[in-house]
Design a protein around this motif. Structure first.
Motif, PDB file in Angstrom:
ATOM      1  N   THR A 107       5.545 -12.214  38.663  1.00 13.60           N
ATOM      2  CA  THR A 107       4.226 -12.586  38.652  1.00 13.60           C
ATOM      3  C   THR A 107       3.929 -14.079  39.082  1.00 13.60           C
ATOM      4  N   VAL A 108       3.044 -14.482  40.093  1.00 14.88           N
ATOM      5  CA  VAL A 108       2.813 -15.788  40.494  1.00 14.88           C
ATOM      6  C   VAL A 108       1.517 -16.307  39.503  1.00 14.88           C
ATOM      7  N   LEU A 109       1.847 -17.442  39.118  1.00 18.98           N
ATOM      8  CA  LEU A 109       0.881 -18.037  38.175  1.00 18.98           C
ATOM      9  C   LEU A 109       0.218 -19.328  39.181  1.00 18.98           C
ATOM     10  N   ALA A 110      -1.111 -19.127  39.393  1.00 19.63           N
ATOM     11  CA  ALA A 110      -1.906 -19.953  40.339  1.00 19.63           C
ATOM     12  C   ALA A 110      -2.937 -20.790  39.363  1.00 19.63           C
ATOM     13  N   SER A 111      -2.995 -22.158  39.437  1.00 19.93           N
ATOM     14  CA  SER A 111      -3.875 -22.786  38.780  1.00 19.93           C
ATOM     15  C   SER A 111      -4.959 -23.332  39.571  1.00 19.93           C
ATOM     16  N   SER A 112      -6.262 -23.165  39.357  1.00 14.87           N
ATOM     17  CA  SER A 112      -7.428 -23.950  39.933  1.00 14.87           C
ATOM     18  C   SER A 112      -7.806 -25.088  39.880  1.00 14.87           C
ATOM     19  N   THR A 113      -6.644 -25.749  39.111  1.00 15.63           N
ATOM     20  CA  THR A 113      -6.974 -27.005  38.414  1.00 15.63           C
ATOM     21  C   THR A 113      -7.480 -28.086  39.531  1.00 15.63           C
ATOM     22  N   SER A 114      -8.234 -28.943  39.175  1.00 12.50           N
ATOM     23  CA  SER A 114      -8.954 -29.947  40.050  1.00 12.50           C
ATOM     24  C   SER A 114      -8.604 -31.380  39.697  1.00 12.50           C
ATOM     25  N   SER A 115      -8.025 -31.836  38.303  1.00 10.92           N
ATOM     26  CA  SER A 115      -7.729 -32.866  38.084  1.00 10.92           C
ATOM     27  C   SER A 115      -6.376 -33.097  37.807  1.00 10.92           C
ATOM     28  N   GLU A 147      -6.378 -25.637  48.436  1.00 10.30           N
ATOM     29  CA  GLU A 147      -5.312 -26.654  48.242  1.00 10.30           C
ATOM     30  C   GLU A 147      -4.159 -26.184  47.643  1.00 10.30           C
ATOM     31  N   ILE A 148      -3.039 -25.975  48.169  1.00  7.27           N
ATOM     32  CA  ILE A 148      -1.915 -25.407  47.513  1.00  7.27           C
ATOM     33  C   ILE A 148      -0.717 -26.628  47.599  1.00  7.27           C
ATOM     34  N   TYR A 149      -0.065 -26.476  46.303  1.00  3.82           N
ATOM     35  CA  TYR A 149       1.164 -27.283  46.033  1.00  3.82           C
ATOM     36  C   TYR A 149       2.024 -26.476  45.067  1.00  3.82           C
ATOM     37  N   HIS A 180      -5.855 -33.857  44.624  1.00  2.00           N
ATOM     38  CA  HIS A 180      -5.574 -33.083  45.986  1.00  2.00           C
ATOM     39  C   HIS A 180      -5.919 -33.911  47.191  1.00  2.00           C
ATOM     40  N   ILE A 181      -6.567 -33.214  48.084  1.00  2.00           N
ATOM     41  CA  ILE A 181      -6.971 -33.842  49.504  1.00  2.00           C
ATOM     42  C   ILE A 181      -8.460 -33.842  49.201  1.00  2.00           C
TER      43      ILE A 181
END
Length: 302
Positions: A107-115, A147-149, A180-181
């Motif tokens: 399972t992929v865990l993706a975070s929407s974090t902004s900071s 924006e992905i890393y 991010h950018i």
């Protein structure tokens, strides 16, 4: 489409993600630490679903949304987890431990974090190869940017493909960085917008109008670098850098470093309220979203 996505944190961002995912046919299982009404959440998600810009050839129907009581229940059958917890490192870390224990190893865990950065968040995980940051631009069911890393190249490729399948415009960071950018660009712009007010060069409404009717309009079709390439005329960016680069550096040297003092904050608040002219936050959001949808429709026809 088929498959289950877990949305952890069902505030405004989580609701927006849920609307996007279900609009593209995925079933969403949501969890939120604060008690929330299933019916009220569904109403909010349904409103957002109607704003999702879906291609006409998309054949899938709407996916379902249901709320569960624990994050373990939410992630147990999910192939993708979109985490939207508050920007508190320890809180996210505790949640990640629960996700890893309950989710399938793939399972992929993706975070929407902004900071917070990938490097900061990944310290809480054992399987960092299945973890990415996937920061949306608000509201994610309308704004295409993600924006992905991530440290794993294969997962980055998977994430790009996944979000493109949702009609998004993913961009990859070569290394992770705070903000991010897009947020770094937005912060740099707002810093000077605040400086213009603080230095009594213009009021809030004038600064906003100058941006919307000038560079903001142009930036909706070309980015900052491409705009200066076109600004160089037939010689392009090479000509611009040779002949106008020094003038750009002179402008950079005059940009301000404003402080959010009580006086500046008071003037900003008064200026924003004057520009809002009595409209509530929900009214302003509605106007913004309707305008964004018209712009997206116009851009798609170009």
């Amino acid at each position: 489409m088929n498959g289950t996505i877990a949305v952890l944190g069902c505030g405004l961002i989580g609701q927006s993600w849920s609307a996007l995912f279900t609009a593209y046919g995925y079933d969403v299982v949501g969890w939120d630490p604060a008690p929330k009404s299933q019916s009220l959440l569904q109403e909010a998600i349904s409103r957002c679903q109607k704003q999702v810009f879906r291609p006409s050839e998309l054949e899938s129907g709407l996916g379902s949304f249901r709320l569960v009581e624990t994050p373990e229940q939410a992630v147990s059958d999910a192939f993708w987890v979109q985490e939207n917890a508050p920007e508190v490192l320890e809180l996210k870390g505790e949640l990640y431990g629960r996700v890893e224990a309950a989710a399938h190893p793939d399972t992929v865990l993706a975070s929407s974090t902004s900071s917070l950065t990938w490097s900061q968040l990944a310290t809480s995980l054992k399987r960092t190869s299945r973890f990415i940051t996937a920061h949306p631009f608000n509201p994610p069911h309308i704004m295409p940017l993600v924006e992905i890393y991530g440290a794993d190249a294969d997962l980055r490729t998977t994430a790009v493909s996944f979000f493109r399948g949702l009609g998004r415009e993913p961009v990859l960071l070569a290394r992770d960085v705070v903000g991010h950018i897009a947020n770094r660009l937005a912060s740099a712009l707002w810093r000077e917008a605040v400086n213009l007010v603080a230095e009594n060069i213009a009021d809030v409404a004038a600064v906003d109008a100058a941006l919307v009717h000038g560079p903001g309009l142009r930036w909706s079709v070309v980015g900052a670098h491409m705009a200066y390439h076109l600004g160089g005329g037939p010689g392009g960016i090479e000509h611009y850098l040779r002949h106008l680069g020094p003038s750009q550096e002179r402008r950079w040297a005059t940009l301000g470093q404003p402080q959010l003092t009580p006086d500046v904050c008071t003037r900003l608040v008064a200026g924003v309220h004057a520009e809002a002219d009595g409209r509530s936050i929900s009214e302003l959001e509605g106007e913004r979203d309707r305008a964004l949808l018209r712009l997206l429709a116009a851009r798609s026809s170009i």
